[in-house]
Scaffold this motif. Structure first.
Motif, short mmCIF file in Angstrom:
data_model
loop_
_atom_site.label_atom_id
_atom_site.label_comp_id
_atom_site.label_asym_id
_atom_site.label_seq_id
_atom_site.Cartn_x
_atom_site.Cartn_y
_atom_site.Cartn_z
N VAL A 82 0.82 -1.15 -0.08
CA VAL A 82 0.11 -0.03 -0.06
C VAL A 82 0.94 1.15 -0.03
O VAL A 82 2.00 1.39 0.67
CB VAL A 82 -1.04 -0.04 1.37
N ALA A 83 0.80 2.06 -0.92
CA ALA A 83 1.46 3.49 -1.23
C ALA A 83 1.54 4.06 0.41
O ALA A 83 0.14 4.34 0.91
CB ALA A 83 0.68 4.32 -2.20
N GLY A 84 2.52 4.63 0.86
CA GLY A 84 2.78 5.40 1.97
C GLY A 84 3.13 4.60 3.17
O GLY A 84 3.48 4.88 4.24
N PHE A 85 2.93 3.12 3.06
CA PHE A 85 3.18 2.27 4.20
C PHE A 85 4.59 1.68 4.13
O PHE A 85 4.69 0.89 3.07
CB PHE A 85 2.02 1.16 4.37
N ASP A 86 5.49 1.87 4.80
CA ASP A 86 6.88 1.68 4.69
C ASP A 86 7.15 0.74 5.89
O ASP A 86 6.78 0.44 6.89
CB ASP A 86 7.80 2.63 4.63
N GLU A 87 8.67 -0.03 5.55
CA GLU A 87 9.15 -0.82 6.50
C GLU A 87 9.74 -0.11 7.83
O GLU A 87 9.68 -0.58 8.74
CB GLU A 87 10.26 -1.88 6.06
N ASP A 88 10.14 1.02 7.49
CA ASP A 88 10.81 1.92 8.42
C ASP A 88 10.02 3.26 8.53
O ASP A 88 10.56 4.26 8.22
CB ASP A 88 12.22 2.26 8.47
N PRO A 89 8.77 3.42 8.69
CA PRO A 89 7.87 4.55 8.65
C PRO A 89 8.56 5.81 9.57
O PRO A 89 8.21 6.83 9.37
CB PRO A 89 6.39 4.00 9.20
N LEU A 90 9.09 5.39 10.60
CA LEU A 90 9.67 6.45 11.49
C LEU A 90 11.28 6.76 11.22
O LEU A 90 11.74 7.70 12.07
CB LEU A 90 9.37 6.07 13.03
N GLN A 91 11.92 6.07 10.23
CA GLN A 91 13.01 6.33 10.02
C GLN A 91 13.95 6.27 10.97
O GLN A 91 14.96 6.93 11.19
CB GLN A 91 13.14 7.63 9.30
N GLU A 92 13.99 5.35 11.84
CA GLU A 92 14.52 4.89 13.20
C GLU A 92 15.94 4.83 12.78
O GLU A 92 17.07 4.96 13.90
CB GLU A 92 13.85 4.11 14.13
N LYS A 93 16.45 3.98 11.61
CA LYS A 93 17.76 3.75 11.55
C LYS A 93 18.87 5.10 11.60
O LYS A 93 19.83 4.74 12.16
CB LYS A 93 18.06 3.21 10.23
N GLN A 94 18.20 6.34 11.11
CA GLN A 94 19.21 7.49 11.32
C GLN A 94 19.41 7.98 12.94
O GLN A 94 20.38 8.76 13.07
CB GLN A 94 18.68 8.52 10.46
N PHE A 95 18.70 7.34 13.60
CA PHE A 95 18.76 7.71 15.16
C PHE A 95 19.33 6.68 16.04
O PHE A 95 19.05 6.53 17.19
CB PHE A 95 17.17 8.07 15.93
N ASN A 96 20.20 5.82 15.41
CA ASN A 96 20.62 4.53 15.99
C ASN A 96 22.23 4.39 15.90
O ASN A 96 22.74 3.96 15.43
CB ASN A 96 20.25 3.35 15.14
N PRO A 97 22.78 5.45 17.03
CA PRO A 97 24.18 5.78 16.89
C PRO A 97 25.20 4.56 17.25
O PRO A 97 26.06 4.45 17.12
CB PRO A 97 24.35 6.91 17.90
N VAL A 98 24.44 3.62 18.31
CA VAL A 98 25.16 2.38 19.07
C VAL A 98 24.06 1.44 19.00
O VAL A 98 23.00 1.64 19.00
CB VAL A 98 25.87 2.59 20.28
N PRO A 99 24.60 0.12 18.69
CA PRO A 99 23.61 -0.92 18.91
C PRO A 99 22.89 -0.92 19.90
O PRO A 99 23.14 -0.94 21.28
CB PRO A 99 24.47 -2.23 18.83
N GLY A 100 21.42 -1.16 19.89
CA GLY A 100 20.36 -1.15 21.08
C GLY A 100 20.06 0.30 21.60
O GLY A 100 19.26 0.21 22.58
N LEU A 101 20.66 1.25 20.87
CA LEU A 101 20.19 2.71 21.48
C LEU A 101 19.51 3.62 20.38
O LEU A 101 20.43 3.44 19.34
CB LEU A 101 21.26 3.36 21.96
N LEU A 102 18.32 4.14 20.71
CA LEU A 102 17.85 4.97 19.68
C LEU A 102 17.85 6.50 20.40
O LEU A 102 17.30 6.67 21.63
CB LEU A 102 16.32 4.66 19.26
#
Length: 335
Positions: A82-102
């Motif tokens: 469905v358009a607009g529904f993504d696997e990373d809707p909140l784009q959390e990968k960019q806020f992940n400086p070390v493993p296990g921490l956002l």
């Protein structure tokens, strides 16, 4: 009145080992095999069925529209793009400086000590999150402490998940003991669904860990529908309330599950009886696989207005959505 905690058939870890993971078995237990055929129900390997026996016991047998069942039953509709529904809707990968921490919000960080849950909610916004590469393990705790210690603007640590209460109390005790050594941390927040789907997790060992923790604890549970609250769970939550500084609830607004005012009013009233304050009512995060749970925006506003007219202000949760890149939850505009 608070009664002594009921004893379960075994400890919570034993109950956890008896999860239902086969959709066919789930439907058989509920006498629903004639309502769903193989083309409607799916075993989705990347996000398979997981549900506890206790949560199953609160579902209505013979009801294919049971609001608890619909939250956990994998269906082929999830595989529709469905358009607009993504696997990373909140784009959390960019806020992940070390493993296990956002680190998305000022003053607080979120730590995922485990990627596992006792139940797989089909609308979960982290259903595609790369937990394998983000599980710090005990060997990664040092990096977490270093990151937090080096940023005195961080005052609150949030344990989320996966579900942090899947960890045993000894591990949690070790974690919070080290955390309390960081002087600028003034709060520990725990986001968990485990006490709701596995009430036996609320036990004396959990209380011992909470009482031994030097940092004030805020626990945020996750209940979407009043049918999730059994008498045993109510009793346990009231006992838990005596140990935590704050006990809050967040819900997700879900089509055909809780998108009507009577359900939401009853939920807030039941939460109050359990000693829980309604905190957030979330608009669905647009995660791939969950589009069929989305409620129309106009209906959301009408519903919330109706809810506010029926309840005192302290029982009306904040209506919010989370938007990628924003520094806080966004209050939904009502006009």
């Amino acid at each position: 009145m608070i009664f002594p905690l009921q004893k379960s058939n075994g400890d919570w870890q034993t109950e956890l080992a008896n999860l239902i993971t086969d959709p066919k078995k789930l439907l058989q237990e509920l006498n629903l095999t004639s309502f769903f055929n193989a083309s409607e129900v799916a075993q989705i390997e990347a996000f398979p069925l997981r549900v506890t026996q206790d949560f199953l016991a609160r579902m209505q047998k013979g009801n294919p529209r049971d609001p608890l069942l619909l939250q956990v039953l994998p269906q082929l509709i999830e595989q529709k793009k469905v358009a607009g529904f993504d696997e990373d809707p909140l784009q959390e990968k960019q806020f992940n400086p070390v493993p296990g921490l956002l680190h998305k919000y000022h003053g607080r960080v979120l730590i995922t000590l485990t990627g596992s849950c006792a139940i797989h909610c089909r609308y979960c916004f982290r259903r595609h999150f790369p937990y394998q590469e983000n599980n710090p393990g005990k060997s990664g705790w040092k990096k977490l402490w270093e990151y937090i210690s080096n940023d005195p603007s961080i005052h609150e640590v949030i344990l989320s998940g996966g579900d942090p209460l899947l960890l045993n109390d000894k591990v949690l005790q070790q974690f919070t003991t080290q955390l309390s050594m960081i002087k600028h941390i003034t709060r520990l927040r725990i986001h968990t669904r485990l006490p709701i789907v596995l009430p036996s997790r609320i036990d004396n060992a959990l209380f011992s860990w909470i009482e031994a923790t030097n940092i004030p604890i805020v626990m945020v549970v996750h209940v979407n529908h009043p049918n999730e609250i059994s008498h045993d769970l109510q009793n346990r939550l009231l006992t838990l309330k005596k140990r935590c500084h704050y006990l809050l609830n967040q819900s997700v607004l879900l089509k055909d599950i809780n998108d009507n005012v009577e359900t939401l009013v009853t939920l807030s009233e039941k939460l109050f009886v359990c000693g829980i304050s309604p905190y957030y009512l979330h608009v669905l995060d647009k995660v791939a696989g969950a589009a069929h749970f989305a409620v129309d925006e106009d209906e959301i506003v009408k519903l919330y207005h109706a809810l506010a007219m029926r309840l005192p202000g302290f029982l009306v949760p904040k209506l919010v959505r989370e938007e990628a890149g924003k520094g806080a939850k966004t209050l939904v505009k009502l006009f």
